[in-house]
Design an enzyme around this catalytic site. Structure first.
Site, PDB file in Angstrom:
ATOM      1  N   CYS A   5       0.862  -1.183   0.000  1.00 21.58           N
ATOM      2  CA  CYS A   5       0.000   0.000   0.000  1.00 21.58           C
ATOM      3  C   CYS A   5       0.902   1.237   0.000  1.00 21.58           C
ATOM      4  CB  CYS A   5      -0.924   0.006   1.216  1.00 21.58           C
ATOM      5  SG  CYS A   5      -1.808   1.573   1.405  1.00 21.58           S
ATOM      6  N   ASP A  31       0.214  16.639  -1.778  1.00 20.60           N
ATOM      7  CA  ASP A  31      -0.050  15.814  -2.955  1.00 20.60           C
ATOM      8  C   ASP A  31       1.033  16.061  -4.002  1.00 20.60           C
ATOM      9  OD1 ASP A  31      -2.898  14.380  -4.138  1.00 20.60           O
ATOM     10  OD2 ASP A  31      -1.335  14.929  -5.588  1.00 20.60           O
ATOM     11  N   THR A  95      -7.666   6.289  -6.699  1.00 17.67           N
ATOM     12  CA  THR A  95      -6.523   5.602  -7.321  1.00 17.67           C
ATOM     13  C   THR A  95      -5.603   4.942  -6.299  1.00 17.67           C
ATOM     14  OG1 THR A  95      -5.222   7.647  -7.369  1.00 17.67           O
ATOM     15  CG2 THR A  95      -6.520   7.127  -9.341  1.00 17.67           C
ATOM     16  N   HIS A 100      -8.232   8.402   2.270  1.00 19.53           N
ATOM     17  CA  HIS A 100      -7.550   9.699   2.393  1.00 19.53           C
ATOM     18  C   HIS A 100      -8.507  10.817   2.044  1.00 19.53           C
ATOM     19  CE1 HIS A 100      -6.911   8.203  -1.717  1.00 19.53           C
ATOM     20  NE2 HIS A 100      -6.985   9.464  -2.108  1.00 19.53           N
TER      21      HIS A 100
END
Ligand code: AMP
Ligand code: ZN
Length: 114
Positions: A5, A31, A95, A100
């Protein structure tokens, strides 16, 4: 920690990230492909794949994320507002299968979707 993950590996420090916040239960980082001047991913350290997997036993993780979001937004100076987005599953455009929340702000955001 779930095998393979991406976000579990970022939380564990195995993959570098631009961390902005961490406490016992929550990790937050910028991000890699920002969609606004401020674009931060806020994730529970507990591996929960997606919003569809939230239940009475693990939902405290969501509350902790939103407590962190309020702190991060203040620290980032998002005094005039911000948007929090969760994508769930294939149709939701998720995705990375580790729950989150996208924290977006730093400008007047588009009103196209909602
Ligand atoms: P979602 O499409 O809702 O699952 O969001 C996944 C987000 O993770 C996307 O906005 C990606 O740009 C972001 N992302 C993917 N890999 C990384 C990374 N290594 N570091 C930071 N953000 C990432
Ligand atoms: Zn994970």
């Amino acid at each position: 920690m779930a095998d393979n993950c991406l976000f579990c590996r970022i939380i564990a420090g195995e993959i570098p990230s631009n961390k902005v916040y961490e406490d016992e239960h929550v990790f937050a980082f910028r991000d890699i492909n920002p969609q606004a001047p401020v674009h931060i991913l806020v994730v529970p350290k507990e591996h929960i794949a997606c919003a569809a997997d939230i239940n009475a036993d693990n939902s405290v993780a969501v509350a902790r994320c939103f407590e962190a979001i309020a702190k991060i937004a203040k620290a980032e100076g998002l005094d005039t507002g911000y948007r929090v987005i969760n994508n769930c599953g294939e149709d939701g455009g998720q995705t990375v299968m580790h729950l989150h929340f996208h924290l977006l702000g730093g400008e007047k955001l588009s009103e196209k979707m909602l």
